[in-house]
Motif scaffolding. Structure first.
Motif, PDB file in Angstrom:
ATOM      1  N   GLU A 108       0.806  -1.223   0.000  1.00 50.25           N
ATOM      2  CA  GLU A 108       0.000   0.000   0.000  1.00 50.25           C
ATOM      3  C   GLU A 108       0.838   1.271   0.000  1.00 50.25           C
ATOM      4  O   GLU A 108       0.616   2.180  -0.808  1.00 50.25           O
ATOM      5  CB  GLU A 108      -0.936  -0.013   1.215  1.00 50.25           C
ATOM      6  CG  GLU A 108      -1.764   1.234   1.368  1.00 50.25           C
ATOM      7  CD  GLU A 108      -2.672   1.176   2.589  1.00 50.25           C
ATOM      8  OE1 GLU A 108      -3.341   2.181   2.859  1.00 50.25           O
ATOM      9  OE2 GLU A 108      -2.709   0.128   3.265  1.00 50.25           O
ATOM     10  N   ILE A 109       1.808   1.369   0.901  1.00 53.16           N
ATOM     11  CA  ILE A 109       2.551   2.612   1.072  1.00 53.16           C
ATOM     12  C   ILE A 109       3.397   2.948  -0.152  1.00 53.16           C
ATOM     13  O   ILE A 109       3.725   4.108  -0.391  1.00 53.16           O
ATOM     14  CB  ILE A 109       3.428   2.533   2.346  1.00 53.16           C
ATOM     15  CG1 ILE A 109       2.548   2.240   3.573  1.00 53.16           C
ATOM     16  CG2 ILE A 109       4.204   3.831   2.575  1.00 53.16           C
ATOM     17  CD1 ILE A 109       1.442   3.242   3.816  1.00 53.16           C
ATOM     18  N   SER A 110       3.739   1.947  -0.947  1.00 51.51           N
ATOM     19  CA  SER A 110       4.565   2.188  -2.135  1.00 51.51           C
ATOM     20  C   SER A 110       3.761   2.661  -3.343  1.00 51.51           C
ATOM     21  O   SER A 110       4.325   2.999  -4.385  1.00 51.51           O
ATOM     22  CB  SER A 110       5.334   0.917  -2.507  1.00 51.51           C
ATOM     23  OG  SER A 110       4.444  -0.111  -2.910  1.00 51.51           O
ATOM     24  N   GLU A 111       2.439   2.692  -3.220  1.00 50.65           N
ATOM     25  CA  GLU A 111       1.590   3.111  -4.348  1.00 50.65           C
ATOM     26  C   GLU A 111       1.727   4.616  -4.611  1.00 50.65           C
ATOM     27  O   GLU A 111       2.025   5.396  -3.698  1.00 50.65           O
ATOM     28  CB  GLU A 111       0.125   2.788  -4.038  1.00 50.65           C
ATOM     29  CG  GLU A 111      -0.174   1.308  -3.865  1.00 50.65           C
ATOM     30  CD  GLU A 111      -0.271   0.579  -5.195  1.00 50.65           C
ATOM     31  OE1 GLU A 111      -0.028   1.210  -6.249  1.00 50.65           O
ATOM     32  OE2 GLU A 111      -0.585  -0.629  -5.171  1.00 50.65           O
ATOM     33  N   PRO A 112       1.488   5.062  -5.841  1.00 51.05           N
ATOM     34  CA  PRO A 112       1.520   6.501  -6.144  1.00 51.05           C
ATOM     35  C   PRO A 112       0.495   7.250  -5.295  1.00 51.05           C
ATOM     36  O   PRO A 112      -0.592   6.734  -5.001  1.00 51.05           O
ATOM     37  CB  PRO A 112       1.159   6.559  -7.637  1.00 51.05           C
ATOM     38  CG  PRO A 112       1.488   5.200  -8.164  1.00 51.05           C
ATOM     39  CD  PRO A 112       1.221   4.242  -7.046  1.00 51.05           C
ATOM     40  N   ILE A 113       0.838   8.473  -4.929  1.00 51.79           N
ATOM     41  CA  ILE A 113      -0.044   9.238  -4.054  1.00 51.79           C
ATOM     42  C   ILE A 113      -1.385   9.510  -4.714  1.00 51.79           C
ATOM     43  O   ILE A 113      -2.429   9.596  -4.039  1.00 51.79           O
ATOM     44  CB  ILE A 113       0.628  10.566  -3.624  1.00 51.79           C
ATOM     45  CG1 ILE A 113      -0.214  11.269  -2.560  1.00 51.79           C
ATOM     46  CG2 ILE A 113       0.880  11.463  -4.816  1.00 51.79           C
ATOM     47  CD1 ILE A 113      -0.409  10.451  -1.295  1.00 51.79           C
ATOM     48  N   GLY A 114      -1.410   9.605  -6.034  1.00 54.61           N
ATOM     49  CA  GLY A 114      -2.682   9.826  -6.727  1.00 54.61           C
ATOM     50  C   GLY A 114      -3.645   8.674  -6.558  1.00 54.61           C
ATOM     51  O   GLY A 114      -4.867   8.861  -6.643  1.00 54.61           O
ATOM     52  N   LYS A 115      -3.116   7.493  -6.325  1.00 51.76           N
ATOM     53  CA  LYS A 115      -3.969   6.333  -6.074  1.00 51.76           C
ATOM     54  C   LYS A 115      -4.355   6.253  -4.598  1.00 51.76           C
ATOM     55  O   LYS A 115      -5.498   5.925  -4.260  1.00 51.76           O
ATOM     56  CB  LYS A 115      -3.244   5.055  -6.499  1.00 51.76           C
ATOM     57  CG  LYS A 115      -4.057   3.788  -6.280  1.00 51.76           C
ATOM     58  CD  LYS A 115      -3.323   2.556  -6.789  1.00 51.76           C
ATOM     59  CE  LYS A 115      -4.149   1.285  -6.543  1.00 51.76           C
ATOM     60  NZ  LYS A 115      -3.431   0.072  -7.042  1.00 51.76           N
TER      61      LYS A 115
ATOM     62  N   LYS B 191      -9.239  13.403  -7.633  1.00 49.48           N
ATOM     63  CA  LYS B 191     -10.449  13.394  -8.473  1.00 49.48           C
ATOM     64  C   LYS B 191     -11.709  13.174  -7.635  1.00 49.48           C
ATOM     65  O   LYS B 191     -12.773  12.866  -8.144  1.00 49.48           O
ATOM     66  CB  LYS B 191     -10.361  12.271  -9.524  1.00 49.48           C
ATOM     67  CG  LYS B 191      -9.091  12.273 -10.361  1.00 49.48           C
ATOM     68  CD  LYS B 191      -8.999  13.484 -11.269  1.00 49.48           C
ATOM     69  CE  LYS B 191      -7.887  13.347 -12.319  1.00 49.48           C
ATOM     70  NZ  LYS B 191      -6.550  13.227 -11.735  1.00 49.48           N
ATOM     71  N   TRP B 192     -11.590  13.347  -6.345  1.00 52.97           N
ATOM     72  CA  TRP B 192     -12.669  12.990  -5.428  1.00 52.97           C
ATOM     73  C   TRP B 192     -13.956  13.789  -5.663  1.00 52.97           C
ATOM     74  O   TRP B 192     -15.054  13.304  -5.373  1.00 52.97           O
ATOM     75  CB  TRP B 192     -12.210  13.188  -3.983  1.00 52.97           C
ATOM     76  CG  TRP B 192     -11.782  14.598  -3.684  1.00 52.97           C
ATOM     77  CD1 TRP B 192     -10.547  15.137  -3.828  1.00 52.97           C
ATOM     78  CD2 TRP B 192     -12.613  15.644  -3.209  1.00 52.97           C
ATOM     79  NE1 TRP B 192     -10.534  16.462  -3.474  1.00 52.97           N
ATOM     80  CE2 TRP B 192     -11.794  16.799  -3.079  1.00 52.97           C
ATOM     81  CE3 TRP B 192     -13.954  15.751  -2.853  1.00 52.97           C
ATOM     82  CZ2 TRP B 192     -12.284  18.017  -2.628  1.00 52.97           C
ATOM     83  CZ3 TRP B 192     -14.452  16.967  -2.414  1.00 52.97           C
ATOM     84  CH2 TRP B 192     -13.610  18.096  -2.300  1.00 52.97           C
ATOM     85  N   ALA B 193     -13.841  15.015  -6.169  1.00 55.34           N
ATOM     86  CA  ALA B 193     -15.038  15.869  -6.320  1.00 55.34           C
ATOM     87  C   ALA B 193     -15.805  15.623  -7.629  1.00 55.34           C
ATOM     88  O   ALA B 193     -16.884  16.162  -7.817  1.00 55.34           O
ATOM     89  CB  ALA B 193     -14.635  17.342  -6.246  1.00 55.34           C
ATOM     90  N   ARG B 194     -15.240  14.809  -8.505  1.00 53.58           N
ATOM     91  CA  ARG B 194     -15.890  14.572  -9.801  1.00 53.58           C
ATOM     92  C   ARG B 194     -16.990  13.538  -9.686  1.00 53.58           C
ATOM     93  O   ARG B 194     -16.932  12.653  -8.820  1.00 53.58           O
ATOM     94  CB  ARG B 194     -14.869  14.119 -10.837  1.00 53.58           C
ATOM     95  CG  ARG B 194     -13.759  15.144 -11.046  1.00 53.58           C
ATOM     96  CD  ARG B 194     -12.828  14.737 -12.161  1.00 53.58           C
ATOM     97  NE  ARG B 194     -11.733  15.704 -12.306  1.00 53.58           N
ATOM     98  CZ  ARG B 194     -10.870  15.675 -13.301  1.00 53.58           C
ATOM     99  NH1 ARG B 194     -10.972  14.754 -14.232  1.00 53.58           N
ATOM    100  NH2 ARG B 194      -9.895  16.562 -13.348  1.00 53.58           N
ATOM    101  N   PRO B 195     -17.982  13.606 -10.528  1.00 55.63           N
ATOM    102  CA  PRO B 195     -19.049  12.583 -10.497  1.00 55.63           C
ATOM    103  C   PRO B 195     -18.478  11.209 -10.792  1.00 55.63           C
ATOM    104  O   PRO B 195     -17.482  11.085 -11.522  1.00 55.63           O
ATOM    105  CB  PRO B 195     -20.003  13.030 -11.630  1.00 55.63           C
ATOM    106  CG  PRO B 195     -19.693  14.461 -11.836  1.00 55.63           C
ATOM    107  CD  PRO B 195     -18.240  14.648 -11.519  1.00 55.63           C
TER     108      PRO B 195
END
Length: 503
Positions: free
Chosen positions: A483-490, A495-499
């Motif tokens: 988990e911790i090695s994943e890209p921060i965007g993941k 994109k949390w505010a998008r439908p």
């Protein structure tokens, strides 16, 4: 000239008991004869060497002083394949990194006592003009070079050997003026090596602890330290602390009186702080139960030991946050990493940068504590209950003997280590990270934790599975490892505010 690997049929049955003086003297003679540099070890000269060191270069003294002043010291890892390169590294870590403790990490050949191959590595490194080994071949260079390395810095030096076979390395390093040694029989054997039995690992470290105690008996206090777990996976705090307690009791039985404890960070502030405090308290609790009232047990926090991201910014956050966790948790020192962790061995300058980054974080968090916070106290009590349940059972299985109980408990799975490479460990217990970021026990296997404690773990993990829409099972554990090695965007999408469905 390496030692034969066949078992010694003359040895005494496994026991926690202190190695008798006469037997230990013979063990030392046999050990020092295994490689030519062992002949330079002279115990009387070694004692004088340590007595001549100023207090600020004696790690046992420095650790006691740090506890008295509520300091959190910094210590990196690091080792190079030639004497000159390693001396330069140590000086960079001392002068540019401002490290409080200077390391010598040994190479893989030295860790496995393949000293002939380490010698070839030295020759190749000198020919190439760069390190062809992943650490410093301390045994091959011997006592005079170890002494020069200690003289080249103005801080205490510690050996970081990552081995279940510490006997010759310790003799050489101690004789040269190294005042600390990291390693233990249970943690390192279950973390690092496949074929060696835990019994043999315990015996090897009983030698080291008896050696450190012999120095102490002659007025020289050395710092011994339990290494935590370096498996690169998730280790719940209670399992790490259980092994800390057992390793600590084994060392105390040999006469060690200055014994540090290490815990890898979970990266959850409250859980890490609770673990650091519980670790010191529980080790003292069991030491006193067994009549050891004078063992000093400072706790060190390890920067994240799992997979690291490849983005420098994410790594910088992990480095700084690791210093914050250690300081707020009340750790006496923190073992640091750098922003190069995902790519291999860091340069001396990157290593020094990680030290300064950590040091600044410690400064900013220097007087913050969580004592009295409801969540902190609850987490600490949960850890206590988990640790006592297993340690008490291990002692029961050994009829009070820690060494015997440990071997029997590991064989039965009563004591277990997640993802251990050692074939004498069942390695069926499985941890995962809950929705809040704490490490929990997904599957206890045969470890006899209290039922209501496991119900708490299960509820918290089911909460994460439900929230993220994933199955409650092994995949949750595997996902937590990387988990911790994943890209921060993941990890934390912008994109949390998008439908839903719009990217």
């Amino acid at each position: 000239m390496n030692a034969p690997s066949s078992p010694d049929t003359r040895r005494a049955p496994l026991s926690q008991a202190r190695i008798p003086d006469e037997a230990f003297a013979q063990m030392r003679r046999d050990n020092l004869a295994r490689w030519p540099t062992g002949a330079a070890v002279d115990f009387a000269q070694a004692l004088e060497r340590h007595r001549a060191l100023p207090p600020h270069k004696q790690l046992a003294w420095v650790m006691r002083r740090a506890v008295a002043e509520r300091r959190c010291l910094t210590q990196p890892r690091g080792g190079c394949g030639t004497f000159e390169l390693h001396r330069q590294l140590m000086q960079v870590l001392d002068r540019e990194g401002l490290a409080d403790i200077i390391p010598t990490t040994t190479d893989s050949y030295t860790r496995n006592e393949q000293f002939d191959l380490a010698q070839k590595g030295i020759e190749e490194s000198e020919k190439a003009g760069r390190s062809m080994l992943n650490g410093y071949p301390l045994v091959n260079y011997g006592v005079p070079c170890a002494s020069q390395l200690v003289d080249a810095i103005d801080k205490p030096a510690i050996m970081l050997t990552g081995t279940a076979m510490p006997k010759l390395t310790a003799e050489i390093g101690f004789a040269g003026g190294y005042s600390g040694y990291l390693g233990s029989g249970i943690a390192y054997t279950t973390s690092y090596i496949k074929e060696m039995s835990v019994e043999d690992g315990i015996r090897n470290y009983q030698y080291l602890d008896r050696l450190a105690a012999m120095y102490h008996e002659h007025g020289v206090e050395l710092h011994r330290r339990q290494p935590g777990f370096l498996t690169g996976t998730n280790i719940p705090p209670s399992i790490a602390i259980i092994v800390c307690v057992l390793d600590c009791l084994l060392a105390a039985a040999q006469g060690v009186r200055n014994y540090g404890l290490e815990l890898g960070q979970t990266l959850h502030l409250i859980q890490d702080a609770a673990a650091i405090q519980a670790c010191g308290e529980l080790c003292q609790e069991y030491l006193k139960q067994r009549g050891f009232d004078d063992v000093f047990t400072p706790v060190t926090s390890l920067h994240w030991m799992g997979a690291w991201p490849q983005d420098d910014a994410q790594c910088a956050a992990l480095v700084a946050y690791g210093g914050t966790l250690a300081a707020i948790g009340g750790a006496v020192s923190v073992t640091t990493k750098s922003t190069h962790e995902a790519f291999g061995i860091p340069t001396p300058q990157a290593n020094a940068e990680g030290l300064r980054m950590t040091r600044m974080a410690i400064y900013l968090a220097r007087n913050i504590r969580l004592d009295g916070m409801r969540e902190f106290e609850a987490e600490k009590e949960l850890i206590r209950r988990e640790v006592r349940a297993i340690v008490d059972k291990v002692l029961e299985m050994g009829d009070g003997d820690v060494a015997i109980g440990t071997v029997r408990a590991l064989a039965a799975g009563v004591l277990d280590i997640p993802w251990s490479p050692n074939r004498f460990v069942k390695s069926r217990v499985m941890p995962a990270r809950d929705a809040d970021g704490c490490l929990r026990i997904l599957d206890a296997a045969d470890m006899p934790f209290p039922r209501d404690v496991l119900e708490i773990h299960t509820a918290k993990l089911r909460g994460r599975a439900q929230r993220e829409g994933v199955a409650f099972g092994p995949e949750l554990a595997i996902q937590s490892v990387y988990e911790i090695s994943e890209p921060i965007g993941k990890l934390l999408s912008d994109k949390w505010a998008r439908p839903p469905g719009n990217s």
